[in-house]
Write an enzyme that holds these catalytic residues in place. Structure first.
Site, mmCIF file in Angstrom:
data_model
loop_
_atom_site.group_PDB
_atom_site.id
_atom_site.type_symbol
_atom_site.label_atom_id
_atom_site.label_comp_id
_atom_site.label_asym_id
_atom_site.label_seq_id
_atom_site.Cartn_x
_atom_site.Cartn_y
_atom_site.Cartn_z
ATOM 1 N N LYS A 172 0.826 -1.225 0.000
ATOM 2 C CA LYS A 172 0.000 0.000 0.000
ATOM 3 C C LYS A 172 0.848 1.258 0.000
ATOM 4 O O LYS A 172 2.011 1.244 0.431
ATOM 5 C CB LYS A 172 -0.985 -0.046 1.168
ATOM 6 C CG LYS A 172 -2.098 -1.048 0.862
ATOM 7 C CD LYS A 172 -3.303 -0.945 1.733
ATOM 8 C CE LYS A 172 -4.386 -1.890 1.181
ATOM 9 N NZ LYS A 172 -5.468 -2.120 2.111
ATOM 10 N N ARG A 182 -3.942 -10.088 4.351
ATOM 11 C CA ARG A 182 -4.262 -10.129 2.913
ATOM 12 C C ARG A 182 -3.028 -9.635 2.170
ATOM 13 O O ARG A 182 -2.647 -8.477 2.310
ATOM 14 C CB ARG A 182 -5.470 -9.226 2.661
ATOM 15 C CG ARG A 182 -5.940 -9.182 1.215
ATOM 16 C CD ARG A 182 -7.137 -8.247 1.079
ATOM 17 N NE ARG A 182 -7.603 -8.170 -0.301
ATOM 18 C CZ ARG A 182 -7.093 -7.343 -1.205
ATOM 19 N NH1 ARG A 182 -6.111 -6.524 -0.902
ATOM 20 N NH2 ARG A 182 -7.576 -7.333 -2.433
HETATM 21 N N1 HH2 Z 1 -7.470 -3.652 0.377
HETATM 22 C C1 HH2 Z 1 -7.718 -3.632 -0.934
HETATM 23 C C2 HH2 Z 1 -8.764 -4.381 -1.466
HETATM 24 N N2 HH2 Z 1 -9.537 -5.156 -0.688
HETATM 25 N N3 HH2 Z 1 -10.076 -5.989 1.437
HETATM 26 C C3 HH2 Z 1 -9.851 -6.024 2.740
HETATM 27 N N4 HH2 Z 1 -10.629 -6.792 3.541
HETATM 28 N N5 HH2 Z 1 -8.860 -5.294 3.330
HETATM 29 C C4 HH2 Z 1 -8.044 -4.488 2.596
HETATM 30 O O1 HH2 Z 1 -7.160 -3.824 3.187
HETATM 31 C C5 HH2 Z 1 -8.250 -4.433 1.181
HETATM 32 C C6 HH2 Z 1 -9.298 -5.213 0.631
HETATM 33 C C7 HH2 Z 1 -6.881 -2.792 -1.827
HETATM 34 O O2 HH2 Z 1 -7.321 -3.055 -3.072
HETATM 35 P P1 HH2 Z 1 -6.738 -2.568 -4.434
HETATM 36 O O3 HH2 Z 1 -6.362 -1.166 -4.233
HETATM 37 O O4 HH2 Z 1 -7.704 -2.888 -5.489
HETATM 38 O O5 HH2 Z 1 -5.423 -3.361 -4.635
HETATM 39 P P2 HH2 Z 1 -5.087 -4.849 -4.309
HETATM 40 O O6 HH2 Z 1 -6.344 -5.637 -4.456
HETATM 41 O O7 HH2 Z 1 -4.022 -5.202 -5.312
HETATM 42 O O8 HH2 Z 1 -4.583 -4.858 -2.903
#
Ligand code: HH2
Length: 265
Positions: free
Chosen positions: A197, A237
């Site tokens: 992140k 995750r």
């Molecule tokens: N972060 C992302 C997506 N889904 N779900 C949960 N439960 N917690 C998180 O911190 C979380 C999540 C970030 O998503 P995105 O920015 O689309 O990137 P990536 O899926 O590659 O992490």
């Protein structure tokens, strides 16, 4: 350990639909071999400012991949759309990972687990100067409220997640990581996602003193994941499953280390 599987188009590939799902399924099998307990399938990026994806397109991306994986591993679906969650569950997913924290009625109706994640605002607005009086207290209160509603509606497996990076400054993210123990103390299983992140890039610099780009955030991702596990978080995750499993065996989950050392090496 939850491995992240993004089924989103890649501008560098011209392989079309087959290639997109085939490649995702291959990546998922790699993550399973590396030690992922759950594979989180998502067809819409939640990054700040990301373009919304229509439900029919998200379904087209997610459902065939869920179907192909459900016999090999536990599958969660990362969506905020009820229709996508429902189709994914019918295709074999058993957990709805819901960054909007609104889909508990669907989880109750479908008889699957649900992850309630805290987010302030929407993908379009969430990083516009987010403000909290007490971020740890406010996030915990919202999550406990949603989790209680879900449990009352009949969801048997409810996870809570502070939503690192979703409507939070660097300082908010650090405060939330520092107070993970308070979330664990609520009694709900806690999940956290810090992997790659942008706040990690802001804090962790390259040798030139620049913010670490996304492909140079592994060390920072591992440090935060192991910290979370030591605070009692039950699921992280991550993109880098193999590296996180290695880190977890050494410092994140001492109980795993003792069970492994009993068998020999
Ligand atoms: N972060 C992302 C997506 N889904 N779900 C949960 N439960 N917690 C998180 O911190 C979380 C999540 C970030 O998503 P995105 O920015 O689309 O990137 P990536 O899926 O590659 O992490």
């Amino acid at each position: 350990m939850m491995g992240i599987l993004n089924v989103t188009p890649d501008s560098f590939s011209d392989g079309g639909e087959w290639f997109e799902s085939e490649r995702a399924i291959m990546r998922a099998h790699e993550m399973i071999a590396e030690g992922a307990d759950v594979v989180d399938v998502g067809g819409e990026s939640t990054r700040p400012g990301a373009e919304p994806v229509p439900a029919d397109e998200e379904l087209r991306r997610v459902v065939p991949v869920v179907e192909a994986l459900a016999g090999s591993v536990r599958v969660s679906v990362d969506t905020t759309k009820e229709a996508v969650a429902e189709a994914a569950v019918h295709a074999g997913a058993s957990l709805i990972n819901d960054v909007s924290a609104t889909l508990w009625p669907a989880a109750a109706r479908l008889g699957v687990g649900w992850v309630a994640m805290h987010r302030k605002g929407t993908a379009a607005t969430m990083q516009r100067d987010p403000h909290y009086d007490d971020v740890a207290r406010e996030v915990a209160a919202m999550l406990v409220d949603r989790a209680g509603r879900a449990a009352a509606a009949g969801v048997a497996e409810v996870w809570i997640d502070p939503g690192i990076g979703f409507g939070k400054t660097v300082d908010h993210n650090l405060r939330l990581l520092g107070s993970l123990g308070d979330l664990v103390a609520t009694g709900y299983p806690v999940m956290v996602g810090t992997s790659r992140k942008s706040f990690l890039g802001t804090l962790a610099r390259t040798v030139d003193g620049l913010p670490a780009p996304v492909d140079e955030r592994l060390a920072a991702s591992l440090a935060t994941a192991t910290w979370a596990m030591q605070q009692g978080v039950q699921m992280v995750r991550v993109h880098d499953v193999a590296a996180t499993v290695q880190a977890a065996v050494l410092v994140g989950r001492p109980q795993e280390r003792s069970s492994r050392s009993e068998v020999g090496a």
